[in-house]
Design a protein around this motif. Sequence first.
Motif, PDB file in Angstrom:
ATOM      1  N   GLY A 170     103.353  31.297 -95.038  1.00  0.00           N
ATOM      2  CA  GLY A 170     104.068  32.031 -96.066  1.00  0.00           C
ATOM      3  C   GLY A 170     105.071  31.155 -96.779  1.00  0.00           C
ATOM      4  N   PRO A 171     105.801  31.716 -97.738  1.00  0.00           N
ATOM      5  CA  PRO A 171     106.744  30.922 -98.527  1.00  0.00           C
ATOM      6  C   PRO A 171     107.960  30.444 -97.736  1.00  0.00           C
ATOM      7  CG  PRO A 171     106.865  33.248 -99.127  1.00  0.00           C
ATOM      8  CD  PRO A 171     105.682  33.101 -98.231  1.00  0.00           C
ATOM      9  N   PHE A 172     108.300  31.125 -96.646  1.00  0.00           N
ATOM     10  CA  PHE A 172     109.491  30.749 -95.870  1.00  0.00           C
ATOM     11  C   PHE A 172     109.154  30.349 -94.436  1.00  0.00           C
ATOM     12  CE2 PHE A 172     110.966  33.709 -99.147  1.00  0.00           C
ATOM     13  CZ  PHE A 172     111.978  32.954 -99.737  1.00  0.00           C
ATOM     14  N   TYR A 173     108.071  30.907 -93.885  1.00  0.00           N
ATOM     15  CA  TYR A 173     107.710  30.642 -92.499  1.00  0.00           C
ATOM     16  C   TYR A 173     106.242  30.252 -92.428  1.00  0.00           C
ATOM     17  CZ  TYR A 173     111.997  33.330 -91.925  1.00  0.00           C
ATOM     18  OH  TYR A 173     113.285  33.781 -92.016  1.00  0.00           O
ATOM     19  N   SER A 174     105.963  29.219 -91.670  1.00  0.00           N
ATOM     20  CA  SER A 174     104.592  28.741 -91.542  1.00  0.00           C
ATOM     21  C   SER A 174     104.396  28.149 -90.154  1.00  0.00           C
ATOM     22  CB  SER A 174     104.299  27.689 -92.619  1.00  0.00           C
ATOM     23  OG  SER A 174     102.958  27.260 -92.548  1.00  0.00           O
TER      24      SER A 174
ATOM     25  N   ARG B  84     117.346  37.307 -99.293  1.00  0.00           N
ATOM     26  CA  ARG B  84     117.025  37.958 -98.020  1.00  0.00           C
ATOM     27  C   ARG B  84     115.846  38.924 -98.141  1.00  0.00           C
ATOM     28  NH1 ARG B  84     120.959  40.534-100.560  1.00  0.00           N
ATOM     29  NH2 ARG B  84     121.324  42.781-100.313  1.00  0.00           N
ATOM     30  N   GLY B  85     115.666  39.536 -99.311  1.00  0.00           N
ATOM     31  CA  GLY B  85     114.547  40.456 -99.475  1.00  0.00           C
ATOM     32  C   GLY B  85     113.208  39.758 -99.376  1.00  0.00           C
ATOM     33  N   ALA B  86     113.057  38.654-100.117  1.00  0.00           N
ATOM     34  CA  ALA B  86     111.811  37.899-100.067  1.00  0.00           C
ATOM     35  C   ALA B  86     111.592  37.296 -98.682  1.00  0.00           C
ATOM     36  CB  ALA B  86     111.832  36.803-101.130  1.00  0.00           C
ATOM     37  N   ARG B  87     112.667  36.817 -98.069  1.00  0.00           N
ATOM     38  CA  ARG B  87     112.562  36.275 -96.710  1.00  0.00           C
ATOM     39  C   ARG B  87     112.132  37.365 -95.722  1.00  0.00           C
ATOM     40  NH1 ARG B  87     114.745  31.397 -95.234  1.00  0.00           N
ATOM     41  NH2 ARG B  87     115.675  30.195 -96.934  1.00  0.00           N
TER      42      ARG B  87
ATOM     43  N   LEU C 114     125.394  43.166 -95.191  1.00  0.00           N
ATOM     44  CA  LEU C 114     126.760  42.688 -94.974  1.00  0.00           C
ATOM     45  C   LEU C 114     126.806  41.170 -95.196  1.00  0.00           C
ATOM     46  CD1 LEU C 114     129.616  43.441 -94.239  1.00  0.00           C
ATOM     47  CD2 LEU C 114     128.986  43.325 -91.818  1.00  0.00           C
ATOM     48  N   GLU C 115     127.132  40.779 -96.429  1.00  0.00           N
ATOM     49  CA  GLU C 115     127.066  39.369 -96.804  1.00  0.00           C
ATOM     50  C   GLU C 115     127.975  38.512 -95.934  1.00  0.00           C
ATOM     51  OE1 GLU C 115     127.280  36.545-100.828  1.00  0.00           O
ATOM     52  OE2 GLU C 115     127.773  38.693-100.943  1.00  0.00           O
ATOM     53  N   SER C 116     129.145  39.018 -95.573  1.00  0.00           N
ATOM     54  CA  SER C 116     130.063  38.230 -94.756  1.00  0.00           C
ATOM     55  C   SER C 116     129.501  37.949 -93.374  1.00  0.00           C
ATOM     56  CB  SER C 116     131.409  38.952 -94.646  1.00  0.00           C
ATOM     57  OG  SER C 116     131.245  40.279 -94.199  1.00  0.00           O
ATOM     58  N   GLU C 117     128.701  38.846 -92.839  1.00  0.00           N
ATOM     59  CA  GLU C 117     128.070  38.599 -91.536  1.00  0.00           C
ATOM     60  C   GLU C 117     126.981  37.539 -91.669  1.00  0.00           C
ATOM     61  OE1 GLU C 117     126.475  41.150 -87.687  1.00  0.00           O
ATOM     62  OE2 GLU C 117     126.264  42.020 -89.689  1.00  0.00           O
ATOM     63  N   PHE C 118     126.210  37.584 -92.747  1.00  0.00           N
ATOM     64  CA  PHE C 118     125.233  36.529 -93.009  1.00  0.00           C
ATOM     65  C   PHE C 118     125.929  35.175 -93.026  1.00  0.00           C
ATOM     66  CE2 PHE C 118     122.428  39.925 -94.141  1.00  0.00           C
ATOM     67  CZ  PHE C 118     121.140  39.415 -94.206  1.00  0.00           C
ATOM     68  N   ALA C 119     127.077  35.103 -93.694  1.00  0.00           N
ATOM     69  CA  ALA C 119     127.791  33.830 -93.817  1.00  0.00           C
ATOM     70  C   ALA C 119     128.244  33.321 -92.450  1.00  0.00           C
ATOM     71  CB  ALA C 119     128.984  33.998 -94.748  1.00  0.00           C
ATOM     72  N   VAL C 120     128.778  34.217 -91.624  1.00  0.00           N
ATOM     73  CA  VAL C 120     129.218  33.817 -90.283  1.00  0.00           C
ATOM     74  C   VAL C 120     128.062  33.253 -89.471  1.00  0.00           C
ATOM     75  CG1 VAL C 120     130.042  34.741 -88.073  1.00  0.00           C
ATOM     76  CG2 VAL C 120     131.185  35.398 -90.194  1.00  0.00           C
ATOM     77  N   LEU C 121     126.882  33.848 -89.612  1.00  0.00           N
ATOM     78  CA  LEU C 121     125.717  33.444 -88.829  1.00  0.00           C
ATOM     79  C   LEU C 121     124.938  32.295 -89.462  1.00  0.00           C
ATOM     80  CD1 LEU C 121     124.404  36.997 -87.851  1.00  0.00           C
ATOM     81  CD2 LEU C 121     125.754  35.425 -86.454  1.00  0.00           C
ATOM     82  N   GLY C 122     125.347  31.863 -90.638  1.00  0.00           N
ATOM     83  CA  GLY C 122     124.625  30.793 -91.315  1.00  0.00           C
ATOM     84  C   GLY C 122     123.268  31.228 -91.831  1.00  0.00           C
ATOM     85  N   ALA C 123     123.114  32.517 -92.118  1.00  0.00           N
ATOM     86  CA  ALA C 123     121.853  33.056 -92.621  1.00  0.00           C
ATOM     87  C   ALA C 123     121.886  33.167 -94.139  1.00  0.00           C
ATOM     88  CB  ALA C 123     121.599  34.434 -92.008  1.00  0.00           C
ATOM     89  N   GLN C 124     120.712  33.091 -94.750  1.00  0.00           N
ATOM     90  CA  GLN C 124     120.595  33.136 -96.202  1.00  0.00           C
ATOM     91  C   GLN C 124     120.681  34.582 -96.695  1.00  0.00           C
ATOM     92  OE1 GLN C 124     120.402  30.324 -98.136  1.00  0.00           O
ATOM     93  NE2 GLN C 124     120.713  29.248 -96.184  1.00  0.00           N
TER      94      GLN C 124
ATOM     95  N   ASN D 230     117.161  50.324 -84.698  1.00  0.00           N
ATOM     96  CA  ASN D 230     117.410  51.043 -85.948  1.00  0.00           C
ATOM     97  C   ASN D 230     118.752  50.611 -86.567  1.00  0.00           C
ATOM     98  OD1 ASN D 230     116.942  52.955 -87.988  1.00  0.00           O
ATOM     99  ND2 ASN D 230     118.132  54.514 -86.924  1.00  0.00           N
ATOM    100  N   VAL D 231     118.722  49.394 -87.185  1.00  0.00           N
ATOM    101  CA  VAL D 231     117.599  48.508 -87.374  1.00  0.00           C
ATOM    102  C   VAL D 231     117.969  47.096 -86.931  1.00  0.00           C
ATOM    103  CG1 VAL D 231     116.597  49.784 -89.328  1.00  0.00           C
ATOM    104  CG2 VAL D 231     118.283  47.987 -89.775  1.00  0.00           C
ATOM    105  N   LEU D 232     116.922  46.280 -86.739  1.00  0.00           N
ATOM    106  CA  LEU D 232     117.080  44.854 -86.505  1.00  0.00           C
ATOM    107  C   LEU D 232     117.139  44.154 -87.864  1.00  0.00           C
ATOM    108  CD1 LEU D 232     116.902  43.071 -83.812  1.00  0.00           C
ATOM    109  CD2 LEU D 232     114.623  42.470 -84.621  1.00  0.00           C
ATOM    110  N   VAL D 233     118.123  43.278 -88.056  1.00  0.00           N
ATOM    111  CA  VAL D 233     118.278  42.600 -89.346  1.00  0.00           C
ATOM    112  C   VAL D 233     117.396  41.353 -89.350  1.00  0.00           C
ATOM    113  CG1 VAL D 233     119.880  41.549 -90.979  1.00  0.00           C
ATOM    114  CG2 VAL D 233     120.634  43.457 -89.547  1.00  0.00           C
ATOM    115  N   LEU D 234     116.370  41.365 -90.188  1.00  0.00           N
ATOM    116  CA  LEU D 234     115.366  40.306 -90.153  1.00  0.00           C
ATOM    117  C   LEU D 234     115.952  38.936 -90.455  1.00  0.00           C
ATOM    118  CD1 LEU D 234     112.455  42.229 -91.897  1.00  0.00           C
ATOM    119  CD2 LEU D 234     112.470  41.404 -89.533  1.00  0.00           C
ATOM    120  N   GLY D 235     116.923  38.874 -91.359  1.00  0.00           N
ATOM    121  CA  GLY D 235     117.469  37.584 -91.765  1.00  0.00           C
ATOM    122  C   GLY D 235     118.243  36.859 -90.680  1.00  0.00           C
TER     123      GLY D 235
END
Length: 295
Positions: A160-164, A136-139, A122-132, A86-91
């Motif tokens: 799908g558009p991001f994963y196949s 992120r919503g569509a992903r 948390l955009e700064s955490e995405f940046a540290v992890l190299g995540a988009q 609660n919760v796992l961040v999908l990105g």
Amino acid sequence: MRLGVALPVVTAHPASSNAWEAAAGIGEISSIAAAADALGYHHVTCSEHVAIPADVAAERGGTYWDPLATFGFLAATTSQIRLATNVLVLGYHHPLEVAKRYGTLDQVSGGRLVLGVGVGSLESEFAVLGAQFADRGARADDALAAIRSAFSTGRPTHDGPFYSYDHIVVEPHAAQRRVPVWVGGRTRRALRRAVELGDAFCPFALSPEEIAAMLADVERPAGFGVVLTTGRLDPIAAADSALRQLNRLRDAGATVVSATIASSSADHHIEQLESLKNLATQLDIEFTPPEESVT
């Protein structure tokens, strides 16, 4: 309505942590989870952050126990309570990683996984992890559909558009025929995501009245859940206040509630859970009998 427990210690958030938690560890976590299990609570929760930037930690907290490792341990020390991210961040994850790791957890726990997911903020955490971050919503929508496809079978396919993927084996897969998916968020788009791709909506940072208004505007499928959280409850010293909070959440449409408990020690926390159960039965909140299977 069912009642679960927001585990202490696993998240050191300034708004909800008790002072004793700073020196606590897996022993205290395990004893509280075991007590909640024996009392028939619906679930325990564990949140996810991987790397909190130091300037953000003062506001959001810097300690977040990894839910997979934590729940892997608790699966062996409990028997029926559900284990809810609660919760796992999908990105932050490839969907097949989630399906494999949490599908294995579902097997290890005897089918007790609840996968709570969110898109992250948390955009700064995405940046540290190299995540988009920007899309992120569509992903997340695509990732959630992909995870669904892989939870139910060892030979998943998805386009799908991001994963196949196709012609792969992902074993073990989840023990449950359908792993409950709670979708977190605080926007109408998040609610739509929950209705279309999940089993429940798990909003945050909204008042019960705001949540009720959002729910009134959306047609929900039969059995769709609404998972709401309490403020800090003190059922021993402030029983009336605890009852009012639970009633307010039920009136807002909650089918499941995660309770945050005020306490001075792990033993006191367990005493509070016992008292909260006694209060909650006055509201006809359901608890799981010791012999009841969760699968």
